[in-house]
Each structure stands twice: as C-alpha cells, then as structure tokens.
Scaffold this motif. Sequence first.
Motif, short mmCIF file in Angstrom:
data_model
loop_
_atom_site.label_atom_id
_atom_site.label_comp_id
_atom_site.label_asym_id
_atom_site.label_seq_id
_atom_site.Cartn_x
_atom_site.Cartn_y
_atom_site.Cartn_z
N UNK A 284 -28.77 49.45 9.85
CA UNK A 284 -28.97 48.00 9.11
C UNK A 284 -27.93 47.23 10.14
N UNK A 285 -28.19 45.99 10.90
CA UNK A 285 -27.16 45.21 11.22
C UNK A 285 -27.01 44.24 10.10
N UNK A 286 -26.04 43.72 9.94
CA UNK A 286 -25.59 42.53 9.23
C UNK A 286 -24.09 41.92 9.72
N UNK A 287 -24.01 40.52 9.04
CA UNK A 287 -22.77 39.78 9.25
C UNK A 287 -22.06 39.76 7.85
N UNK A 288 -20.86 40.37 7.98
CA UNK A 288 -20.04 40.20 6.86
C UNK A 288 -18.89 39.35 6.65
N UNK A 289 -18.84 38.35 5.71
CA UNK A 289 -17.95 37.35 5.56
C UNK A 289 -17.03 37.53 4.41
N UNK A 290 -15.59 37.17 4.87
CA UNK A 290 -14.76 37.32 3.95
C UNK A 290 -13.50 36.57 4.35
N UNK A 291 -12.71 36.11 3.24
CA UNK A 291 -11.26 35.45 3.67
C UNK A 291 -10.19 36.46 3.55
N UNK A 292 -9.49 36.76 4.63
CA UNK A 292 -8.43 37.85 4.58
C UNK A 292 -7.36 37.39 3.28
N UNK A 293 -7.16 38.47 2.76
CA UNK A 293 -6.09 38.07 1.59
C UNK A 293 -5.05 37.24 1.81
N UNK A 294 -4.68 36.20 0.75
CA UNK A 294 -3.78 35.19 1.30
C UNK A 294 -3.94 34.08 2.08
N UNK A 295 -5.40 33.98 2.64
CA UNK A 295 -5.65 32.72 3.52
C UNK A 295 -6.83 32.17 3.09
N UNK A 296 -7.15 31.11 3.54
CA UNK A 296 -8.68 30.51 3.16
C UNK A 296 -9.52 30.33 4.38
N UNK A 297 -8.96 30.82 5.30
CA UNK A 297 -9.97 31.02 6.48
C UNK A 297 -10.87 31.91 6.50
N UNK A 298 -12.22 31.88 6.67
CA UNK A 298 -13.26 32.86 6.73
C UNK A 298 -13.22 33.57 7.90
N UNK A 299 -13.23 34.82 7.85
CA UNK A 299 -13.60 35.73 8.89
C UNK A 299 -15.06 36.35 8.92
N UNK A 300 -15.52 36.69 10.17
CA UNK A 300 -16.88 37.36 9.82
C UNK A 300 -16.74 38.73 10.78
N UNK A 301 -17.54 39.71 10.46
CA UNK A 301 -17.51 41.00 11.00
C UNK A 301 -19.02 41.50 11.17
N UNK A 302 -19.43 41.43 12.61
CA UNK A 302 -20.75 41.89 12.91
C UNK A 302 -20.69 43.41 12.95
N UNK A 303 -21.59 43.91 12.09
CA UNK A 303 -21.73 45.40 12.03
C UNK A 303 -23.15 45.98 11.99
N UNK A 304 -23.21 47.20 12.58
CA UNK A 304 -24.27 47.91 12.49
C UNK A 304 -24.04 49.24 11.85
N UNK A 305 -24.43 49.29 10.24
CA UNK A 305 -24.18 50.26 9.46
C UNK A 305 -25.22 51.49 10.01
N UNK A 306 -24.70 52.74 10.17
CA UNK A 306 -25.62 53.76 10.74
C UNK A 306 -26.64 54.47 9.70
N UNK A 307 -26.53 53.64 8.51
CA UNK A 307 -27.89 54.32 7.68
C UNK A 307 -28.59 53.33 7.23
N UNK A 308 -29.99 53.25 7.01
CA UNK A 308 -30.77 52.37 6.67
C UNK A 308 -30.83 51.96 5.38
N UNK A 309 -31.17 50.65 5.05
CA UNK A 309 -31.55 50.17 3.73
C UNK A 309 -30.69 49.18 3.27
N UNK A 310 -31.13 48.11 2.78
CA UNK A 310 -30.27 47.01 2.41
C UNK A 310 -29.18 47.40 1.44
N UNK A 311 -29.62 48.47 0.56
CA UNK A 311 -28.30 48.87 -0.40
C UNK A 311 -26.98 49.21 0.28
N UNK A 312 -27.36 49.53 1.50
CA UNK A 312 -26.22 50.19 2.31
C UNK A 312 -25.32 48.95 2.86
N UNK A 313 -25.75 47.82 2.76
CA UNK A 313 -24.98 46.68 3.06
C UNK A 313 -24.30 46.41 1.71
#
Length: 481
Positions: A284-313
């Motif tokens: 499953x491909x997805x883009x994950x968003x978060x703000x690194x601890x101590x900052x307010x600037x959002x970071x994104x990570x493009x990942x391909x999870x090697x297991x099928x299913x939205x639950x793995x996101x």
Amino acid sequence: MRRRLMKNMTLEHLADVCHGTYIGSEEDKKKEIAGAVIDSRLVEKDYLFIAVRGEKVDGHSFIPSVFEKGALAVLSEKKLENPAGAYILVESTLTAMKEIAADYRRQLAIKVVGITGSVGKTSTKEMIASVLAQKYNVLKTAGNLNNEIGLPLTIFKIREEHQVAVLEMGISEFGEMDRLATMAYPDICVITNIGLCHLENLHTRDGILQAKTECFTHMTPDGIAVLNGDDDKLCTKTVVNGKPAVFYGMGKAAKVVKNGETEEVYIEKQVYATDVEAVGLTGTKAVLHYCPKGTEAETTIEVEIPIAGEHNVYNALAAVSVANELGLKAEEMKRGIESVQTIGGRSNLIHKDGITVIDDCYNANPVSMKASIDVLSKAPGRKIAVLGDMGELGTEEKELHYMVGEHFAGKEIDALYCAGELSAKIAEAVVTVSKRTEVHYYKEKEQLLENLMKEVKIGDTILVKASHFMGFSEIVKELIQ
C-alpha cells in the motif's frame, strides 16, 4: 564474553520482592540470576526456573533436571526435600513472577512502548519495532506472548544493551490490563482501536474501552498516549494523565460520521495519511504527515508499505507517532516502515505452485475479518475466501457473523467456503445479498478442505481466516504443501 546478568536481581532481592522465603546458602543468596523461564528446556547456567502448575504438566516435576542444567535457583510452591540448589518458596509462582517482573522493569533505564487494542496489536507491534530498530537496540514481544505469563517472560529478556522495549498487552477481562500495565510501566501507550472482541466478559465497546484504558493508570510520569483518532471511542480521550494525547488516522481533519440526521465529529489528527493507494496484494502506498517533535513545520514521508490493506497504513501511522516521540528522523521512519515483515498467521502472503494464499488464520473478529476480505477483493485472478467461526463475541455472535457476511457480499469475490456453526450465518448473508459469489458451507473443517482442494486452480488467491480455535492453519498447510 562477559555473561549478561539481570542487573540487581539477586536471590535475596527476589525473595524480598515476591514475599517469599529464601532457602539456600548465604553465598548463593548474593548472586544475580542470568535469566528467568518457566520452560525447563530453556534453562541455562545461573537461570531462575519458575515452576508453574499447568493443566497437563506441573513444572515442579522438572526441578531436579533444571539444577543439573545449571539453574541458580527455582521459584517453588512446594517445600523441596534435599534440593541440589537454592529455592524461593512462595504461595503462587505466577503471582511471584509478576511481582518480580514489575520490580525488574522499574530498575531498567529503558523506554517502554506498550501496545493494546482490539485488532492489530501484533502487526502494530511489528511495525513499531521495525521503525525504532533503525535507531535503537529494540526488544519486542515474541509472537503474541502478550498475556500475564508472556509479558513477564518478555520483560525478563531485557538487558542493559536494550534501549527500547516494545511490549504487546492483550486482555479478555476487566482488571487484566491493570495487572499487565503494572508490569510494563509504559512510557508510551498505543491503543489501535476499540472493536468487537471479548464481548463475553467485557459486554460492550464501552466496556472494552474501560478495560483497555486501565493502562493509563500505570504509565510513567511523563507518559504519552498514542491513539487512533478515527475510532469513535478513543477520540474522546483527548487528555491522558494531564497530557494531550497524540492522535493518528486518515486525513488531518476530524472524521465526520452521519447517523441519520445527526453528525458525529471525532477529532483532528496530528499524524495522518493521505494519497492511500493499494498496490494489489503486494502493498500500500501512502503519504504520511507529521510535525517533528518540538517544531510546527509539517514533514511528509512517501512510503510503500510492503503489506496490503488500509489497516497497515494505520499501523504505520502509529509507528510514526511513537518514533516521533522518541526522536527518529523521517528517513529512519521510512526505512523501518518499508522493511517491516509479516509473521505467520497474520496477512502472510504465501506463493506456492501458481496459487497465492493469504494466511490470516491466527485469530479473527468482525473488524479484522472485514479488513482481510477487503484485501482479498483487490487480488488479481479468481478470489476464494475460506472463513471460519469468530470466538468470544458474546450474545450477539450470530448477528455479528451475519454482518460480516453482508460486508463480504458487497465485494467482488468469486467463491466462499465456510465451516463452523457460527459461520453458517456468514454464508446465509452472502447467499441472501450476493448473486455473484459461489457459496459452499460445511459443518466440519475436514469436509471443507476435501472439497476445496478439488477446486483450487493455478492463478487463484485464497484467503484463510478464522479464530485460532478453528485450527484453520491445517488448511493453509494443505494448500501450500
């Protein structure tokens, strides 16, 4: 090579911690144990053997043999005649084991991540451990040793070189989480969801919420709760022990659910996924968003999870949430997510002689059953589901099986093979609602297997899923042998 002992775990200290009576030499009294086990086959030099009375085997009968293997001492409920080494006499070895584990945990300079939830505990544990291992020396719960025996045995494996422990906590009754979390003493508590499991003892989802959140009482003073913000029960726990909870889920905005004319608004998530895309059964491909601890600037990570299913996101989002709290960088998170592996019985893909088997037969409940059906529906070629009974669902067990069948009927799956008394309701729902799926129901698993094996063809994808007591692992073995 220096022998790794359990720091400060002298026999004298152990006897004090578990309110036992030490019987042995003064010299041995001051020695530290090198490990603690309940299986005599795992005893090594200077280990503590914990003699547990089981349904079929009494561990006390192995005491002479463990001294021969080099055990430093044993924990016993019986007075021993002429033992070959020291022992600690206690009323209950199981209670003593938990008391020792709780004491040992509190002496360790280690971060502990405690994971619970109705569905996905083990796969979330594997994901979090895979990510954290990119920076830290991680000890994780082996398999699903997540109960009042498995958890202390896992804690006993922690040594000075470990920096993080990822501990799974599974419960089926009120008060059980209280006892588990007392031992784990987590710095971070992850709860994956509040689903329909163990209803025989916990009765309702509110009861499940109450039982799962007993872990909050036993967190470290600076402990953080990491919760699924798309769960209608968990999203109400906005503050835990005076600190804001960290919520994760699909999309940043609060999830909105319409119930007739009313709307239910959940909560905004700090860690969230967008652009989720299934890649067949491979991931499953997805883009994950978060703000690194101590900052307010959002970071994104493009990942391909090697297991099928939205639950793995969701599992990946939980891992990012935890990793962010423990200071990992985005590239470390990505590497850990993309290198995670499945374990037997949980959405494990097996390719054999031209067929694909989705081995997901370790356990089942309505939420996980639906998720597995969704995964199968995206497979290429002919799709076959082999489903069995789900256990511990209480008085509404038949209705919940029928509900799974209704969900199944909305998917484009070619054939359904069911076995088990309750699974008749799954088959009934599919026959009633779907005009597409070929349905085969059998009272006995053996009948199902015999007929299934006659029909399997090259190119088929076969999902095998049921609660563990159904023994559907035998079907998987037959399909892949």
